[in-house]
Design a protein around this motif. Structure first.
Motif, PDB file in Angstrom:
ATOM      1  N   TYR A 212     -42.768  53.148 -25.191  1.00  0.00           N
ATOM      2  CA  TYR A 212     -43.131  53.221 -26.604  1.00  0.00           C
ATOM      3  C   TYR A 212     -41.863  53.271 -27.446  1.00  0.00           C
ATOM      4  O   TYR A 212     -40.845  53.840 -27.028  1.00  0.00           O
ATOM      5  CB  TYR A 212     -43.964  54.480 -26.894  1.00  0.00           C
ATOM      6  CG  TYR A 212     -45.336  54.483 -26.258  1.00  0.00           C
ATOM      7  CD1 TYR A 212     -45.515  54.837 -24.925  1.00  0.00           C
ATOM      8  CD2 TYR A 212     -46.464  54.137 -26.998  1.00  0.00           C
ATOM      9  CE1 TYR A 212     -46.773  54.834 -24.343  1.00  0.00           C
ATOM     10  CE2 TYR A 212     -47.733  54.132 -26.424  1.00  0.00           C
ATOM     11  CZ  TYR A 212     -47.870  54.478 -25.096  1.00  0.00           C
ATOM     12  OH  TYR A 212     -49.129  54.476 -24.531  1.00  0.00           O
TER      13      TYR A 212
ATOM     14  N   GLN B   7     -40.541  54.606 -31.156  1.00  0.00           N
ATOM     15  CA  GLN B   7     -40.908  55.467 -32.270  1.00  0.00           C
ATOM     16  C   GLN B   7     -39.818  55.416 -33.333  1.00  0.00           C
ATOM     17  O   GLN B   7     -38.734  55.981 -33.153  1.00  0.00           O
ATOM     18  CB  GLN B   7     -41.135  56.907 -31.816  1.00  0.00           C
ATOM     19  CG  GLN B   7     -41.654  57.802 -32.929  1.00  0.00           C
ATOM     20  CD  GLN B   7     -41.916  59.223 -32.483  1.00  0.00           C
ATOM     21  OE1 GLN B   7     -41.381  59.685 -31.463  1.00  0.00           O
ATOM     22  NE2 GLN B   7     -42.739  59.953 -33.224  1.00  0.00           N
TER      23      GLN B   7
ATOM     24  N   PRO C  78     -45.429  56.774 -32.265  1.00  0.00           N
ATOM     25  CA  PRO C  78     -44.979  55.822 -31.242  1.00  0.00           C
ATOM     26  C   PRO C  78     -45.816  54.547 -31.254  1.00  0.00           C
ATOM     27  O   PRO C  78     -47.018  54.587 -31.490  1.00  0.00           O
ATOM     28  CB  PRO C  78     -45.195  56.600 -29.941  1.00  0.00           C
ATOM     29  CG  PRO C  78     -45.205  58.040 -30.334  1.00  0.00           C
ATOM     30  CD  PRO C  78     -45.818  58.069 -31.693  1.00  0.00           C
TER      31      PRO C  78
ATOM     32  N   LEU D 207     -36.387  56.005 -31.389  1.00  0.00           N
ATOM     33  CA  LEU D 207     -36.518  56.808 -30.175  1.00  0.00           C
ATOM     34  C   LEU D 207     -37.402  56.019 -29.214  1.00  0.00           C
ATOM     35  O   LEU D 207     -38.500  55.601 -29.586  1.00  0.00           O
ATOM     36  CB  LEU D 207     -37.155  58.157 -30.506  1.00  0.00           C
ATOM     37  CG  LEU D 207     -37.358  59.133 -29.349  1.00  0.00           C
ATOM     38  CD1 LEU D 207     -36.014  59.656 -28.831  1.00  0.00           C
ATOM     39  CD2 LEU D 207     -38.243  60.300 -29.777  1.00  0.00           C
TER      40      LEU D 207
ATOM     41  N   LEU E 165     -39.518  56.039 -25.843  1.00  0.00           N
ATOM     42  CA  LEU E 165     -40.196  56.994 -24.975  1.00  0.00           C
ATOM     43  C   LEU E 165     -40.846  56.270 -23.810  1.00  0.00           C
ATOM     44  O   LEU E 165     -41.449  55.210 -23.989  1.00  0.00           O
ATOM     45  CB  LEU E 165     -41.283  57.734 -25.757  1.00  0.00           C
ATOM     46  CG  LEU E 165     -40.812  58.592 -26.926  1.00  0.00           C
ATOM     47  CD1 LEU E 165     -41.949  58.870 -27.894  1.00  0.00           C
ATOM     48  CD2 LEU E 165     -40.248  59.913 -26.403  1.00  0.00           C
TER      49      LEU E 165
ATOM     50  N   PRO F 171     -38.363  62.835 -22.403  1.00  0.00           N
ATOM     51  CA  PRO F 171     -37.729  63.337 -23.619  1.00  0.00           C
ATOM     52  C   PRO F 171     -37.251  62.235 -24.561  1.00  0.00           C
ATOM     53  O   PRO F 171     -36.927  62.519 -25.710  1.00  0.00           O
ATOM     54  CB  PRO F 171     -36.559  64.160 -23.097  1.00  0.00           C
ATOM     55  CG  PRO F 171     -36.234  63.543 -21.787  1.00  0.00           C
ATOM     56  CD  PRO F 171     -37.531  63.070 -21.210  1.00  0.00           C
ATOM     57  N   GLY F 172     -37.180  60.999 -24.080  1.00  0.00           N
ATOM     58  CA  GLY F 172     -36.799  59.897 -24.949  1.00  0.00           C
ATOM     59  C   GLY F 172     -35.312  59.567 -24.922  1.00  0.00           C
ATOM     60  O   GLY F 172     -34.469  60.378 -24.527  1.00  0.00           O
TER      61      GLY F 172
ATOM     62  N   ARG G  57     -32.580  58.081 -27.694  1.00  0.00           N
ATOM     63  CA  ARG G  57     -32.398  57.720 -29.105  1.00  0.00           C
ATOM     64  C   ARG G  57     -31.359  56.623 -29.188  1.00  0.00           C
ATOM     65  O   ARG G  57     -30.206  56.816 -28.796  1.00  0.00           O
ATOM     66  CB  ARG G  57     -31.981  58.932 -29.935  1.00  0.00           C
ATOM     67  CG  ARG G  57     -31.982  58.631 -31.428  1.00  0.00           C
ATOM     68  CD  ARG G  57     -31.977  59.880 -32.279  1.00  0.00           C
ATOM     69  NE  ARG G  57     -33.170  60.680 -32.173  1.00  0.00           N
ATOM     70  CZ  ARG G  57     -34.327  60.406 -32.751  1.00  0.00           C
ATOM     71  NH1 ARG G  57     -34.467  59.311 -33.488  1.00  0.00           N
ATOM     72  NH2 ARG G  57     -35.365  61.209 -32.613  1.00  0.00           N
TER      73      ARG G  57
END
Lengths: 111, 115
Positions: B35, B37, B43, B88, B90, B108-109, B111
């Motif tokens: 995803y 975001q 997301p 971000l 994910l 936690p993604g 960035r």
């Protein structure tokens, strides 16, 4: 595209109060889920409600689903400062594992 | 903690470059979804991999591609980076083939900032 719309966009309450967030969606769904996100990090799954369920509880969380109105609500009772986060609803359709998220509600719980 | 890990946590790239993001799924899960975001948004689904094959794709151009490995870990590759790719990213793992189970567990993604 965003399927759900959370309402309100932002909510600020005092610790101990209840917080209610709403979610509306556009198309028929299989399940609806609520997730929490702290400070732009990963999403934490809170609760899943199936399309044939009307209400579900988990600890201080209560979720309702009204498929006729295509809406859901998330109630957090006796809020705590640690509940401060963004809350997202996400829907999926039958036969698909894709989640479609709304834009989220930003909850601030003031100690 | 969900048991889903992502690397790196942060990344800065310039426009036109290529990037690879990595995800290790939760033990026992055979499906990975990615995803994107953007800031202030929810997301957006990019694609999903199941048994090393793409199994659904959102509204993202072909320069977003992925891989899933036999151990169910996954990579997201983005070519020809654009400023709007800053977001971000994910990944989420789940277990397909076990009845109605739509709970996805998110990492936690990563960035990504594109300059």
């Amino acid at each position: 595209s965003q399927q759900g719309e959370e309402d309100p966009q932002a909510l600020s309450i005092q610790e101990g109060e209840n917080a209610t967030m709403n979610c509306s969606y556009k198309t028929s769904i299989n399940n609806l889920q609520w997730y929490r996100q702290n400070s732009g990090r990963g999403l934490v799954h809170l609760i899943l409600i199936r399309s044939n369920e009307r209400e579900k509880h988990s600890g201080r969380l209560r979720v309702t689903l009204d498929t006729s109105k295509k809406s859901s609500s998330l109630l957090i009772t006796a809020s705590r400062a640690a509940d401060t986060a963004s809350y997202f609803c996400a829907t999926d359709k039958a036969g698909s594992y894709q989640l479609t998220f709304g834009k989220g509600t930003k909850l601030s719980v003031i100690p | 903690e969900t048991g889903v890990t992502q690397s790196p946590t942060h990344l800065i790239k310039t426009r036109g470059q290529q990037v690879t993001l990595r995800c290790s799924s939760q033990s026992g899960h055979n499906t990975v979804s990615w995803y994107q975001q953007a800031l202030g948004q929810g997301p957006q689904f990019i694609f999903q991999y199941y048994r090393e094959e793409e199994n659904g794709r959102g509204n993202f151009p072909p320069r977003f591609s992925g891989l899933q490995f036999p151990n169910y870990s996954s990579e997201l590759n983005v070519n020809a980076l654009e400023l709007d790719d800053s977001a971000l990213y994910l990944c989420a793992s789940s277990s397909k083939g076990q009845g109605v189970r739509q709970t996805q567990y998110f990492g936690p993604g990563t960035r990504l900032l594109v300059l």
